[in-house]
Enzyme design. Sequence first.
Site, mmCIF file in Angstrom:
data_model
loop_
_atom_site.group_PDB
_atom_site.id
_atom_site.type_symbol
_atom_site.label_atom_id
_atom_site.label_comp_id
_atom_site.label_asym_id
_atom_site.label_seq_id
_atom_site.Cartn_x
_atom_site.Cartn_y
_atom_site.Cartn_z
ATOM 1 N N SER A 74 0.798 -1.231 0.000
ATOM 2 C CA SER A 74 0.000 0.000 0.000
ATOM 3 C C SER A 74 0.829 1.278 0.000
ATOM 4 C CB SER A 74 -0.955 0.012 1.203
ATOM 5 O OG SER A 74 -2.069 -0.812 0.952
ATOM 6 N N LYS A 130 0.124 3.692 -2.677
ATOM 7 C CA LYS A 130 -0.883 4.754 -2.582
ATOM 8 C C LYS A 130 -0.256 6.147 -2.474
ATOM 9 C CE LYS A 130 -4.599 1.973 -0.489
ATOM 10 N NZ LYS A 130 -3.985 0.711 -0.049
ATOM 11 N N SER A 155 -5.870 3.456 4.807
ATOM 12 C CA SER A 155 -5.362 2.707 3.651
ATOM 13 C C SER A 155 -6.447 1.888 2.972
ATOM 14 C CB SER A 155 -4.202 1.788 4.073
ATOM 15 O OG SER A 155 -3.485 1.335 2.950
#
Length: 379
Positions: A61, A64, A121
């Site tokens: 993640s 991101k 997230s």
Amino acid sequence: MKRIISVILCVIIIMLFPLNALAKDSDKLDFVKAKSVALMNMDTGDLLYAENEYEHLSPASVTKIMTILLVLEAIDSGKIKLEDKVTASETAVSMGGSQIWLEKGEIMTVNELFKAVVIASANDACTALAEYVGGSVTSFVSMMNERAEQLGCKNTNFENCNGLDDTAKNHYSCAYDLAVMSCEVMKHKLIEKYTTVWLDSLRNGKTELNNTNKLINSYKGLTGLKTGTTSNAGFCISATAKRDNMHLVSVVLGSETSDDRFDTAAQLLDWGFSNYKMIRAEPDIDKIPQVKVISGDIKSVTPVIDDKLIFAINKSDERFSYNYNIHKQLNAPVSKGDSLGHIDIVGESGVIKSINVVSPMDISKTSLKHIFTKILFSI
């Protein structure tokens, strides 16, 4: 005799290799527990410490960070607004992993979805924003890769906007590139309103958002940024912090445990703040000589400093001097911004930084018309 000498040389070379490897390994910080790390000065882009910083790894993640950057840039450009309403698609609600359990057709604002991405997230919220900004996930991922290329990230390729890597075949980045992306994200002041929040909620308090970055409550000066975890990637983080007017980012990829990730990131930041400080270079402008321009319509030019004069210096190099390496002459034509040399800042460990000096103007090559005009007006 020649054979004996050759054998001796071979033995010496073989012995040197492990010694060199040992010397290199001895420079490594023993608290690093990760496959790859990078510690970067966010104000200058200087890499202060790194291990395997260009290795292609799944960033989970931490992917991101690029999604966050594109959303911030869309907000700043006026393309979207925080108050805009976004309708969740079937694609968005199908995302697994961390999520806020969006339902198809559910409407949330950009602000609410952005909070869910940065703080918790959430993969479904991330996908919804990607579709809103890019028109489709595919188009948005193309935007991600294009922006990475613009930033000079040569070891990055995104296949999705959220970092889920269970089916991805060619989704990767590296610690160095993610540090560069983090620097770009943190240029946007709006981001800290989200990254420094520990707890928040959506749906009138029904959905709790708990920040995945536990350093927020434990690390002094922390400003962000993003964690990531998958079975393929291990435990990852990009952690940013500011102390004494110096902003650092610590990227950690491939730790075996969550604690290893946070401990490595925090100790890297500590090491950076302990060993470096920001200074302003003050070269003597009077020592920058004019550069002769051969066959130019202007015969000489005085270089100007092009680089930022604020940079990080190792505290062991507090005593330093300036070496002025300026070209004596060059041939026309010369374009504004062309390098005319550099000024080296030299400390006990060698060259600390090179400051580029450039031409402040365009200089054309002398033409016959220019020569005749000059002669005419001198008569």
